[in-house]
Design an enzyme around this catalytic site. Structure first.
Site, PDB file in Angstrom:
ATOM      1  N   CYS A 160     -16.787  30.851  63.134  1.00 36.99           N
ATOM      2  CA  CYS A 160     -17.535  30.012  62.133  1.00 36.99           C
ATOM      3  C   CYS A 160     -17.220  30.671  60.664  1.00 36.99           C
ATOM      4  CB  CYS A 160     -18.880  29.766  62.255  1.00 36.99           C
ATOM      5  SG  CYS A 160     -19.540  28.623  63.431  1.00 36.99           S
ATOM      6  N   HIS A 161     -17.486  32.079  60.791  1.00 37.19           N
ATOM      7  CA  HIS A 161     -17.417  32.845  59.297  1.00 37.19           C
ATOM      8  C   HIS A 161     -16.793  34.030  59.682  1.00 37.19           C
ATOM      9  CE1 HIS A 161     -20.977  30.106  59.128  1.00 37.19           C
ATOM     10  NE2 HIS A 161     -20.148  29.788  57.962  1.00 37.19           N
ATOM     11  N   GLY A 162     -16.121  34.198  60.735  1.00 36.97           N
ATOM     12  CA  GLY A 162     -15.240  35.462  60.848  1.00 36.97           C
ATOM     13  C   GLY A 162     -15.964  36.655  61.335  1.00 36.97           C
TER      14      GLY A 162
END
Lengths: 193, 453, 285
Positions: A157-159
């Site tokens: 999703c956001h690494g």
């Protein structure tokens, strides 16, 4: 009002509202009545708020049992605990070594692998499969999935990158993957919650 | 509008002044139910029920919204989710029992409110619009209550839905397609349950809207009062706050004691045991009855057992089934023309000797009997009695009331409300209550008119 | 006599005639119609009053008798559960009957519930866990009907709320089996149809359920209570009252608290109301 047309104003209103003699005699009864009504009204909020909390059946579901005997080193399984994904992973000696080689002080959420596993079964890593950033399910539990830069889990999703001990190493997540309370029920079955 | 002597809202702080300029909501409240609303000083306890009805609507909306958070309108799980609320949800049993009994108490309060309107002729000019809106509220309440009773999906829910939608099947030509359209199928099932839930959630807010109109219409002429004499001067009124807020507060306390006694100690007494059996389309309960508050209208429905025919020809003009439906709806619709049936210029039943006789010995026993008969088995002598009281019910409104208003000689009315409360002396000298010594309450036709009793 | 008055009198007379006319068909039927025929079974029905002395949970101050509920559970488990489900009750709920967590665990384990084999995914049965609900003895309604001469044994979770005065009803039903008075039966030509059983407390006196409690001592109570038929009936009726409404006692206790508070608040409201209106009442000489 009372001055202008006192003759036609009911006397009760004058006494009560204006306190003609300057002293609000027996005002306490109104204050008491109003505050009691306030307490009653406020206590109504209790059931109305409480009904939104988890119900008895939801709370009762809050233990899970997992048979961990079939998990080979390097493998992980995905199961559920409280309707959330739960990762159970058997670490290889190499992964344990990698995890222990990290300088704990340099971590965002400093914890050793030993602190995140049970005594006597340091190679069994049980974590929630919920990224501590915004709650996505990280990759890396199923075979062939991207395990991120540190060989643990990777949240697409956001690494956020987690290492082999499920600790946050890179990316926006603030905490390590959380470890639920669990214990061995038998030699092969763990009971979570 | 208001009376010239109504107090004006005067914001004190800079903040309330600012609010008053931008959105004079506090002023609206002040004028509607605050010190800015002058109310006749002689209202008795029968005038408590309007506020109580509003309170009941609030109880129903709050508990209802909360129950909807746990309920699922699907025929396979609806009954189970109600049990889930009763067993698992925190305080779910309390919320559900409050909602179920709240419906009953809402109707008790509304029936007393209507009863007050009948006796004191609150429907007469200039208050016809308040009355008409009130009848609309009552009809909406009946629709809401009926659909709510279907939601637990017990035996009574299911068969109630079947029977009540069957009423529409009585309409010539379109009846059967209409019934199928209402149910979204050939028998009550998911489609019906889901639309009933949707409408059951919507209608209370429609009711709240009509209630606002009802109160708005009330504030045009102001409240009626037990003498039926219009307000003439300031001495006839007191400000709503604190006089009637305190009285309504006390009334609310009494109401809540009775309500909670029912909720906590006899929560199922007004319900029917069959509704704790899950809906079964293959088996009808031995006695299908609606909730108690529909009994009078159900009794009227069942009173029509014969077709309306042209004598000696056997030609059926209106079949019995349709007659019953017309009779049931007609029994409420007749209230819509009530202001024009009772043309007597005198409002209060206290000053109408003949009206009062027919009220206490005609209408009241008839309503009581219909309440009883609606819950009985459809067998003799109950059918016969239902027919008798149904006949009287319609004749009372359509024939007796118009005739009474023609022939009755009313008792002399007091000159003003103040005179009615304090006696004649009060109107000649300055009518300052509490300082009047010569007031003679004995001249009142009814001691209950004194506000402090 | 003016025309108007004449019209009014005529109107009232017509009203009277119409109202009385409405009575005619009913009175005619009542007087001359065929008498309403009641089935012969009505002559045998007896209304029961529940167990002697009532239940511990009766009344506004009632409390559960935990020992009785446990005995009732034992009767359900050993007798009723052969045919009747209890689908709204979970094993975890038994903790309210005074069992410890471990005892509930063991109790749940002693039942088998339908489940899915975690390895093969096939339908199977597993030992119960506290979160599981009491299993139904039949896989579905058709199987239940087929096994019971077409009469489906109802779920018992809500039985005491689904009958009028249900706690007494369950007791009465269980002790109501027997034989119809043979003399009376012969006179009225009454016979219990084959496959049904005579029960004087069942509404039409012929019930499809065979007598479930037939012997004193059919259940051996763990607490040593003598298991007579009335005792077992009362115990299981109490247990089913609990299954129908586990919050019964909590409800009544909350009620006392709420009403007590409201009495106090209403008294204050009354004093406040009287105080405000004090100046309004006309003085009497």
């Amino acid at each position: 009002m009372a001055d202008m047309s006192g003759a036609s104003t009911p006397a009760g209103a004058t006494d009560m509202l204006d306190g003609a003699d300057g002293v609000r005699r027996r005002d306490w009864i109104h204050i008491a009545a109003l505050s009691t009504a306030g307490v009653g009204g406020a206590s109504l909020l209790f059931p109305l708020v409480s009904q939104m909390a988890p119900s008895a059946d939801v709370l009762a579901q809050s233990t899970s049992e997992v048979d961990v005997s079939a998990i080979e080193p390097g493998q992980a399984i995905k199961t559920t605990f409280r309707k959330q994904p739960l990762f159970v992973r058997r670490l290889t000696p190499k992964e344990i070594e990698e995890a222990n080689a990290v300088d704990v002080g340099s971590l965002r959420d400093p914890q050793t692998l030993a602190e995140r596993t049970l005594v006597g079964s340091e190679n069994l890593l049980v974590t929630m499969g919920v990224c501590t950033h915004l709650g996505c399910v990280p990759l890396g539990a199923a075979a062939g999935e991207d395990r991120g830069d540190f060989g643990g889990y990777f949240c697409p999703c956001h690494g956020s990158h987690y290492d082999t001990a499920g600790r946050i190493r890179k990316g926006p997540a603030p905490k390590n993957l959380s470890v639920p309370e669990y214990a061995f029920k038998t030699d092969t079955v763990i009971r979570i919650g | 509008m208001s009376f010239a002597w109504a107090k004006q809202y005067e914001p004190k702080s800079a903040f309330t002044k600012w609010i008053d300029e931008k959105l004079p909501f506090p002023r609206l409240v002040y004028n509607a139910v605050g010190a800015g609303y002058p109310v006749p000083r002689n209202l008795n306890y029968m005038w408590n029920f309007g506020v109580l009805a509003g309170f009941c609507l609030m109880i129903q909306i709050i508990t209802g919204v909360v129950l909807a958070m746990h309920y699922a309108a699907n025929a396979t799980v609806a009954f189970g989710t109600v049990e889930h609320i009763m067993r698992n949800v925190n305080y779910g049993w309390m919320l559900r029992y409050a909602h179920a009994n709240g419906a009953s108490f809402f109707f008790i309060v509304i029936y007393l409110h209507i009863f007050r309107g009948f006796f004191y002729s609150s429907y007469k000019a200039p208050r016809e619009m308040i009355w008409l809106l009130g009848v609309v509220i009552f009809l909406l309440m009946m629709a809401t209550a009926f659909m709510g009773y279907v939601l637990p999906w017990g035996q009574m829910s299911f068969w109630g839905a079947q029977v009540i939608t069957g009423l529409f099947g009585a309409i010539p030509l379109v009846g059967e397609p209409l019934q199928i359209w209402l149910l979204g199928g050939f028998a009550p099932d998911n489609a019906a349950l889901n639309r009933f839930f949707s409408l059951h959630f919507l209608l209370p807010f429609v009711i709240a809207g009509v209630v606002i109109l009802h109160i708005w219409a009330l504030h045009i002429p102001g409240s009626s009062n037990p003498t039926g004499v219009e307000v003439k001067s300031e001495s006839d009124t007191v400000p709503f706050h604190p006089y009637y807020t305190s009285k309504d507060g006390f009334g609310l306390g009494v109401f809540l004691i009775l309500f909670t006694a029912m909720v906590f100690f006899l929560p199922n007494a007004l319900g029917h045991p069959d509704n704790y059996i899950e809906a079964n389309p293959l088996s009808t309960p031995a006695l299908i009855v609606p909730e108690w508050y529909f009994y009078p209208f159900y009794a009227i429905l069942r009173a029509f057992t014969g077709d309306l025919t042209i004598p000696f020809t056997g030609i059926v003009l209106i079949p019995a089934k349709l007659l019953g439906v017309i009779g049931m709806f007609g029994s409420i619709l007749v209230w819509f023309i009530l202001p024009w049936l009772d043309k007597s210029p005198v409002r209060s039943g206290h000053y109408r000797p003949l009206f009062r006789k027919f009220f206490w010995f005609g209408l009241v026993p008839t309503m009581a009997a219909l309440f009883y008969l609606g819950g009985t088995h459809a067998e003799e002598p109950y059918i016969m009695l239902s027919q008798f009281f149904t006949a009287y019910y319609f004749l009372h409104f359509l024939v007796i009331l118009p005739i009474i208003s023609q022939i009755e000689v009313p008792k002399p009315l007091p000159f003003s409300i103040t005179e009615g409360v304090l006696g004649k002396a009060a109107t000649t000298e300055a009518p300052r209550a509490g300082t009047v010594d010569g007031g003679d309450a004995g001249t009142l036709p009814d001691g209950s008119l004194q506000p402090a009793e | 006599m003016s025309i108007r008055l004449g019209g009014i009198i005529a109107g009232l007379a017509i009203t009277l005639v119409l109202v009385l006319w409405s009575l005619v068909p009913g009175v005619y039927n009542f007087a001359f119609g065929p008498p309403a025929e009641k089935p012969a079974s009505y002559a045998f029905y007896e209304h029961g009053e529940g167990p002697e002395g009532g239940y511990s949970f009766d009344g506004a101050m009632g409390k559960w008798d935990v020992g009785q509920l446990q005995r009732g559970y034992q009767v359900y488990k050993e007798v009723c559960s052969a045919c009747h489900s209890l689908k709204f009750v979970a094993f975890r709920n038994l903790q309210q009957l005074g069992y410890t967590e471990a005892e509930v665990d063991a109790e749940a384990n002693s039942w088998t519930v339908p489940g899915i084999d975690p390895n093969t995914g096939e339908a199977t049965t597993l030992p119960g866990k506290p979160v599981d609900f009491f299993p139904s003895p039949y896989p579905n309604a058709i199987a239940a009907a087929a096994a019971n001469n077409n009469a489906i044994p109802p779920d018992l979770s809500l039985m005491t709320k689904a009958r009028h005065d249900g706690s007494a009803y369950v007791y009465d039903l269980l002790v109501g089996y027997g034989e119809a008075d043979p003399e009376k039966a012969a006179k009225l030509g009454f016979e219990t149809p084959p496959g049904l059983y005579f029960n004087k407390h069942f509404p039409n006196v012929n019930i499809a359920m065979p007598p479930p409690l037939v012997l004193d001592g059919q259940v051996t109570y763990a607490d040593g209570t003598e298991a007579t038929i009335p005792q077992m009936s009362a115990d299981v009726a109490a247990f089913l009252t609990w299954t129908a409404e586990p919050s019964l006692i909590e409800r009544k206790q909350t009620g006392w608290f709420v009403i007590g508070f409201l009495l106090f608040a209403t008294m204050l409201a009354f004093l406040s109301y009287k105080q405000i209106w004090a100046g309004m009442k006309p003085k009497k000489n």
